[in-house]
Design an enzyme around this catalytic site. Structure first.
Site, PDB file in Angstrom:
ATOM      1  N   LYS A 198       3.260  78.774 -60.657  1.00 57.06           N
ATOM      2  CA  LYS A 198       2.878  80.194 -60.639  1.00 57.06           C
ATOM      3  C   LYS A 198       4.004  80.951 -59.961  1.00 57.06           C
ATOM      4  CE  LYS A 198      -0.092  83.528 -58.481  1.00 57.06           C
ATOM      5  NZ  LYS A 198      -1.294  83.855 -57.716  1.00 57.06           N
TER       6      LYS A 198
ATOM      7  N   GLY B 152      -5.655  90.500 -53.260  1.00 57.43           N
ATOM      8  CA  GLY B 152      -6.570  90.555 -52.121  1.00 57.43           C
ATOM      9  C   GLY B 152      -7.326  91.855 -51.977  1.00 57.43           C
TER      10      GLY B 152
ATOM     11  N   ALA C  57      -5.201  88.211 -59.664  1.00 56.42           N
ATOM     12  CA  ALA C  57      -5.191  89.101 -58.488  1.00 56.42           C
ATOM     13  C   ALA C  57      -6.046  90.348 -58.664  1.00 56.42           C
ATOM     14  CB  ALA C  57      -3.780  89.532 -58.109  1.00 56.42           C
ATOM     15  N   GLY C  58      -6.667  90.727 -57.560  1.00 57.68           N
ATOM     16  CA  GLY C  58      -7.383  91.996 -57.479  1.00 57.68           C
ATOM     17  C   GLY C  58      -8.852  91.935 -57.827  1.00 57.68           C
TER      18      GLY C  58
ATOM     19  N   THR D  10      -9.489  85.373 -53.016  1.00 57.64           N
ATOM     20  CA  THR D  10     -10.110  86.060 -51.879  1.00 57.64           C
ATOM     21  C   THR D  10     -11.586  86.351 -52.108  1.00 57.64           C
ATOM     22  OG1 THR D  10      -7.963  87.083 -51.511  1.00 57.64           O
ATOM     23  CG2 THR D  10      -9.810  88.009 -50.297  1.00 57.64           C
TER      24      THR D  10
END
Lengths: 263, 65
Positions: A97, A158, A185-186, A208
């Site tokens: 990644k 995050g 992400a997000g 997260t």
């Protein structure tokens, strides 16, 4: 439906990060509940006294999942390439990644550095999973560089904001019809993941939202179900939204029907 | 000689990267290494001679997103 990544089949569409869990046991429970076959990992400086890395590696081996090492925290092409080479030896995988970060506050990808690092790493035999944005030009360059899939952000890492730019993600899906696309992400809630899958995305990478949930294992299960639901919905074919109401119950034969009511 | 290991100034008598890893107790550990920003594969550690002010990274698996 199975997903093919660099020629290899995976059957779950959730990739789970391993960071920020309150304990190793909660990480283990979350991975098992999620059904994830791929987990992301990283590498960090080791202290001769603490040996934290050795213990973490034992845990990952016990989980029996495939690892996808990242280059998190790299701000230059050189750092990312060297980190990738260390990760390949450490984790014994050519999957990577690739993150080349532009800014510490937004953690957004440096697209120029990303493309350059991807070129170098593909030539060196890596199978690169690039953390990118919705930018179509950058996506094209990454594919030209040899990436067989793209991982656009949903929102900053995050942040838990969900899909900050769904229209651009929709365009990206349409623009790269044959390329596996993974939202990376997000993502904050299972509904965000379902939304991405309904747009036709192939998988969701999250960390997260599960790790910092009050009950990580249950949240992991919720995400797994939402991802499956979104995928089923996409395959089933969603209706187009309309501006005006349209009766779902047949109008013909309505009792007390008068022509005026039908207009 | 004086070198930097994982960002910390360190004095060492080790002549090679392999000797340094052994001196720090990493002989049997799962670690990867870089010298002055360049990756050094495990099999090459004994061939890499250290020089004054070299900057060494010794890393291991860690949690990541």
């Amino acid at each position: 439906m199975t997903l093919k990544l660099y020629g290899e089949q995976v059957s779950t569409h959730l990739f789970l990060g391993t960071a920020s869990y309150p304990s190793p046991q909660l990480l283990r429970d979350a991975v098992e509940a999620s059904g994830a076959e791929i987990v992301t990992v990283s590498l960090r400086r080791e202290s001769a006294k603490q040996r934290a890395g050795q213990r973490f590696w034992e845990l990952i081996k016990e989980l029996g999942v495939r690892v996808l090492p990242n280059t998190a925290g790299c701000y230059s092409v050189k750092e990312a390439v060297t980190t990738a080479q260390m990760a390949r030896e450490l984790f014994d995988t050519d999957w990577l990644k690739l993150e080349v970060i532009a800014n510490p506050d937004t953690l957004q990808p440096d697209l120029f550095g990303l493309v350059e690092a991807a070129r170098i790493l593909v030539k060196d035999g890596f199978k690169v999973f690039p953390y990118t944005t919705e930018d179509l030009g950058a996506g094209e360059r990454l594919i030209e560089a040899g990436c067989e899939l793209l991982m656009p952000w949903g929102a900053p890492i995050g942040s838990g904001q969900g899909l900050a730019n769904p229209n651009a993600l929709k365009s990206m899906r349409a623009y790269f019809p044959g390329i596996p696309l993974v939202i990376d992400a997000g993502i904050g809630a299972p509904s965000h993941a379902a939304q991405a899958m309904e747009l036709g995305y192939d998988a969701i990478l999250l960390n997260t939202a599960v790790a910092k949930a009050e009950n990580p294992a249950q949240m992991a299960l919720a995400f797994a179900k939402a991802i499956e639901a979104g995928q089923l919905a996409f395959q089933a074919g969603l209706i187009e939204p309309r501006d005006m109401a349209t009766p779902s119950t047949p109008v013909a034969g309505t009792p007390f029907f008068k022509l005026d009511n039908a207009s | 000689m004086q070198i930097v290991v994982n960002g910390e100034p360190t004095r060492t008598g080790a002549q090679t990267l392999g000797e340094l890893c052994a001196a720090l107790g990493f002989s049997d550990a799962k670690v990867a290494t870089a010298v002055n920003g360049n990756f050094v594969a495990k099999r090459n550690r004994d061939d890499i001679r250290l020089a004054e002010n070299d900057s060494i990274e010794i890393v291991t698996p860690r949690q990541g997103g």
